[in-house]
Design a protein around this motif. Structure first.
Motif, PDB file in Angstrom:
ATOM      1  N   TYR A 151     -45.017  -1.648  38.544  1.00 12.10           N
ATOM      2  CA  TYR A 151     -46.116  -1.380  39.485  1.00 12.10           C
ATOM      3  C   TYR A 151     -47.157  -0.557  38.742  1.00 12.10           C
ATOM      4  N   PRO A 152     -48.344  -1.082  38.596  1.00 13.28           N
ATOM      5  CA  PRO A 152     -49.339  -0.471  37.726  1.00 13.28           C
ATOM      6  C   PRO A 152     -49.773   0.925  38.111  1.00 13.28           C
ATOM      7  N   SER A 153     -49.815   1.212  39.393  1.00 17.77           N
ATOM      8  CA  SER A 153     -50.366   2.503  39.797  1.00 17.77           C
ATOM      9  C   SER A 153     -49.606   3.662  39.157  1.00 17.77           C
ATOM     10  N   SER A 154     -48.327   3.429  38.862  1.00 17.04           N
ATOM     11  CA  SER A 154     -47.545   4.535  38.342  1.00 17.04           C
ATOM     12  C   SER A 154     -47.990   4.979  36.956  1.00 17.04           C
ATOM     13  N   TYR A 155     -48.378   4.067  36.088  1.00 17.32           N
ATOM     14  CA  TYR A 155     -48.748   4.529  34.747  1.00 17.32           C
ATOM     15  C   TYR A 155     -49.656   3.596  33.971  1.00 17.32           C
ATOM     16  N   ILE A 156     -49.909   2.417  34.466  1.00 12.91           N
ATOM     17  CA  ILE A 156     -50.593   1.473  33.596  1.00 12.91           C
ATOM     18  C   ILE A 156     -52.111   1.493  33.772  1.00 12.91           C
ATOM     19  N   ASN A 157     -52.578   1.925  34.945  1.00 13.49           N
ATOM     20  CA  ASN A 157     -54.013   2.005  35.194  1.00 13.49           C
ATOM     21  C   ASN A 157     -54.774   0.744  34.834  1.00 13.49           C
ATOM     22  N   ASN A 158     -54.206  -0.359  35.181  1.00 14.12           N
ATOM     23  CA  ASN A 158     -54.868  -1.651  34.971  1.00 14.12           C
ATOM     24  C   ASN A 158     -55.161  -2.005  33.519  1.00 14.12           C
ATOM     25  N   LYS A 159     -54.567  -1.287  32.583  1.00  9.62           N
ATOM     26  CA  LYS A 159     -54.835  -1.618  31.183  1.00  9.62           C
ATOM     27  C   LYS A 159     -53.842  -2.667  30.710  1.00  9.62           C
ATOM     28  N   LEU A 160     -53.878  -3.787  31.372  1.00  9.87           N
ATOM     29  CA  LEU A 160     -52.916  -4.853  31.101  1.00  9.87           C
ATOM     30  C   LEU A 160     -52.902  -5.280  29.637  1.00  9.87           C
ATOM     31  N   MET A 179     -37.853   9.889  33.823  1.00  9.36           N
ATOM     32  CA  MET A 179     -37.192   8.605  33.523  1.00  9.36           C
ATOM     33  C   MET A 179     -37.071   7.739  34.774  1.00  9.36           C
ATOM     34  N   PHE A 180     -36.919   6.460  34.556  1.00  6.78           N
ATOM     35  CA  PHE A 180     -36.791   5.516  35.660  1.00  6.78           C
ATOM     36  C   PHE A 180     -35.320   5.182  35.872  1.00  6.78           C
ATOM     37  N   MET A 181     -35.029   4.789  37.080  1.00  6.43           N
ATOM     38  CA  MET A 181     -33.683   4.279  37.389  1.00  6.43           C
ATOM     39  C   MET A 181     -33.564   2.917  36.725  1.00  6.43           C
ATOM     40  N   LYS A 182     -32.411   2.625  36.170  1.00  2.00           N
ATOM     41  CA  LYS A 182     -32.235   1.279  35.628  1.00  2.00           C
ATOM     42  C   LYS A 182     -31.548   0.411  36.667  1.00  2.00           C
ATOM     43  N   ASN A 183     -32.216  -0.639  37.017  1.00  2.11           N
ATOM     44  CA  ASN A 183     -31.779  -1.489  38.101  1.00  2.11           C
ATOM     45  C   ASN A 183     -31.702  -2.890  37.494  1.00  2.11           C
ATOM     46  N   ILE A 184     -30.497  -3.298  37.019  1.00  8.19           N
ATOM     47  CA  ILE A 184     -30.412  -4.555  36.277  1.00  8.19           C
ATOM     48  C   ILE A 184     -29.640  -5.612  37.067  1.00  8.19           C
ATOM     49  N   PHE A 185     -30.252  -6.775  37.249  1.00  6.24           N
ATOM     50  CA  PHE A 185     -29.600  -7.893  37.950  1.00  6.24           C
ATOM     51  C   PHE A 185     -29.326  -8.998  36.944  1.00  6.24           C
ATOM     52  N   TYR A 186     -28.054  -9.371  36.865  1.00  5.95           N
ATOM     53  CA  TYR A 186     -27.641 -10.338  35.854  1.00  5.95           C
ATOM     54  C   TYR A 186     -27.290 -11.688  36.483  1.00  5.95           C
ATOM     55  N   LEU A 213     -31.647 -13.684  24.838  1.00  5.22           N
ATOM     56  CA  LEU A 213     -31.815 -12.593  25.805  1.00  5.22           C
ATOM     57  C   LEU A 213     -33.100 -12.882  26.576  1.00  5.22           C
ATOM     58  N   TRP A 214     -32.935 -13.291  27.825  1.00  4.23           N
ATOM     59  CA  TRP A 214     -34.080 -13.721  28.643  1.00  4.23           C
ATOM     60  C   TRP A 214     -34.169 -12.774  29.831  1.00  4.23           C
ATOM     61  N   PHE A 215     -35.225 -11.993  29.888  1.00  2.31           N
ATOM     62  CA  PHE A 215     -35.311 -11.062  31.016  1.00  2.31           C
ATOM     63  C   PHE A 215     -36.747 -10.808  31.452  1.00  2.31           C
ATOM     64  N   SER A 216     -36.860 -10.319  32.693  1.00  6.44           N
ATOM     65  CA  SER A 216     -38.162  -9.940  33.253  1.00  6.44           C
ATOM     66  C   SER A 216     -38.033  -8.555  33.876  1.00  6.44           C
ATOM     67  N   ILE A 217     -39.128  -7.811  33.823  1.00 10.41           N
ATOM     68  CA  ILE A 217     -39.146  -6.469  34.413  1.00 10.41           C
ATOM     69  C   ILE A 217     -40.281  -6.387  35.427  1.00 10.41           C
ATOM     70  N   ILE A 218     -40.003  -5.761  36.557  1.00  9.42           N
ATOM     71  CA  ILE A 218     -41.057  -5.535  37.558  1.00  9.42           C
ATOM     72  C   ILE A 218     -41.720  -4.184  37.267  1.00  9.42           C
ATOM     73  N   ASP A 220     -39.933  -0.147  40.740  1.00 11.52           N
ATOM     74  CA  ASP A 220     -40.483  -0.169  39.393  1.00 11.52           C
ATOM     75  C   ASP A 220     -39.333  -0.172  38.388  1.00 11.52           C
ATOM     76  N   GLY A 221     -39.439  -1.004  37.379  1.00 10.42           N
ATOM     77  CA  GLY A 221     -38.414  -1.009  36.335  1.00 10.42           C
ATOM     78  C   GLY A 221     -37.213  -1.895  36.652  1.00 10.42           C
ATOM     79  N   THR A 222     -37.241  -2.621  37.778  1.00  7.58           N
ATOM     80  CA  THR A 222     -36.132  -3.540  38.075  1.00  7.58           C
ATOM     81  C   THR A 222     -36.109  -4.649  37.019  1.00  7.58           C
ATOM     82  N   VAL A 223     -34.906  -4.956  36.525  1.00  4.65           N
ATOM     83  CA  VAL A 223     -34.775  -5.947  35.459  1.00  4.65           C
ATOM     84  C   VAL A 223     -33.935  -7.127  35.943  1.00  4.65           C
ATOM     85  N   ILE A 224     -34.416  -8.331  35.650  1.00  3.17           N
ATOM     86  CA  ILE A 224     -33.656  -9.546  35.948  1.00  3.17           C
ATOM     87  C   ILE A 224     -33.321 -10.172  34.609  1.00  3.17           C
TER      88      ILE A 224
END
Ligand code: BTN
Length: 246
Positions: free
Chosen positions: A63-72, A1-8, A56-61, A29-33
């Motif tokens: 980093y692809p290398s961790s799991y996305i493998n460029n499959k945007l 699991m990822f740490m939840k890092n939420i900025f409001y 509810l307006w939010f964005s998440i950061i 990774d997983g930082t939320v604004i």
């Protein structure tokens, strides 16, 4: 699991801008604004995104290398299914559907959209910002007054606790990303079942041509009939459904 890092924030220009700034500073990774209100919310295709209070307006950061493998291409669909699954925990009926590629609708009106912005250095994807806009508790009259084919979930949710919903959505997104690509087939099936527009006619926003939607492929591409058969990748075409043309 990822740490939840939420900025409001109470008010920002766009949570995308803050997220880019944070990513450049190396936030994890997983930082939320998340913001109560955006003064310059943006949508796909350079559209302006109405972001009044109550949504509810939010964005998440990410980093692809961790799991996305460029499959945007897959990520938009994956995340829109995560959002629907989470939202439906707070709803009595499963009444949400998708409009390709990743709009979420209620009775044919848009209730949520997703925006992906990737940042490349040379050929390498550095990070992705996923922006999600959900018209959660916005008064539905707002969309009528502004002449938008959109509505909100105000009268469909069993809670008024925005953070409970946000937490559930973030959790679902991060779990789904963690299990990607193994969960792709399940995700695609969920999406496909909630895509009601096979055999509908639609207007391509790029050139106003009328096309027929034939199907969606297993990799999330759309197949259209327009002077022959054409396949468009995620984001390769924008469609306006002809609602009465089925
Ligand atoms: C779409 O056009 O459907 C995508 C809309 C995405 C809107 C969200 S709201 C939070 C984040 N900040 C923005 O400025 N846009 C995205």
């Amino acid at each position: 699991m990822f740490m939840k890092n939420i900025f409001y924030y109470k008010e920002v220009s766009s949570t995308m801008d803050i997220a880019h700034e944070f990513a450049r500073k190396g936030f994890p990774d997983g930082t939320v604004i998340v913001a109560e209100k955006q003064t310059k919310g943006r949508g796909r295709n350079k559209n302006n995104w109405h972001s009044p209070e109550g949504g509810l307006w939010f964005s998440i950061i990410l980093y692809p290398s961790s799991y996305i493998n460029n499959k945007l291409d897959f990520i938009g669909i994956l995340i829109s299914t995560s959002i629907v699954k989470a939202l439906e925990r707070f709803m009595d009926n499963k009444i949400l559907n998708f409009k390709w590629p990743n709009d979420i609708e209620l009775n044919g009106k848009k209730v949520a959209g997703i925006l992906l912005e990737g940042v490349w250095k040379m050929e390498t994807l550095q990070y992705i910002i996923v922006g999600a806009g959900i018209n959660l508790f916005v008064d539905p009259y707002y969309f009528i007054e502004n002449n938008l084919n959109a509505t909100s979930l105000l009268h469909h949710l069993k809670t008024r606790d925005k953070f409970l919903i946000l937490n559930s959505i973030i959790e679902e997104i991060l779990i789904d990303l963690e299990h990607f690509p193994e969960n792709w087939e399940r995700t695609f099936n969920f999406y496909y079942e909630r895509f009601p527009y096979r055999n509908f006619y639609a207007k391509k926003k790029q050139d106003n041509k009328l096309v027929k939607i034939l199907d969606i492929t297993k990799d999330g591409n759309i197949i259209l009939e327009e002077e022959g058969i054409k396949i468009y990748p995620w984001g390769g075409v924008s469609l306006e459904i002809e609602r009465s043309s089925h």
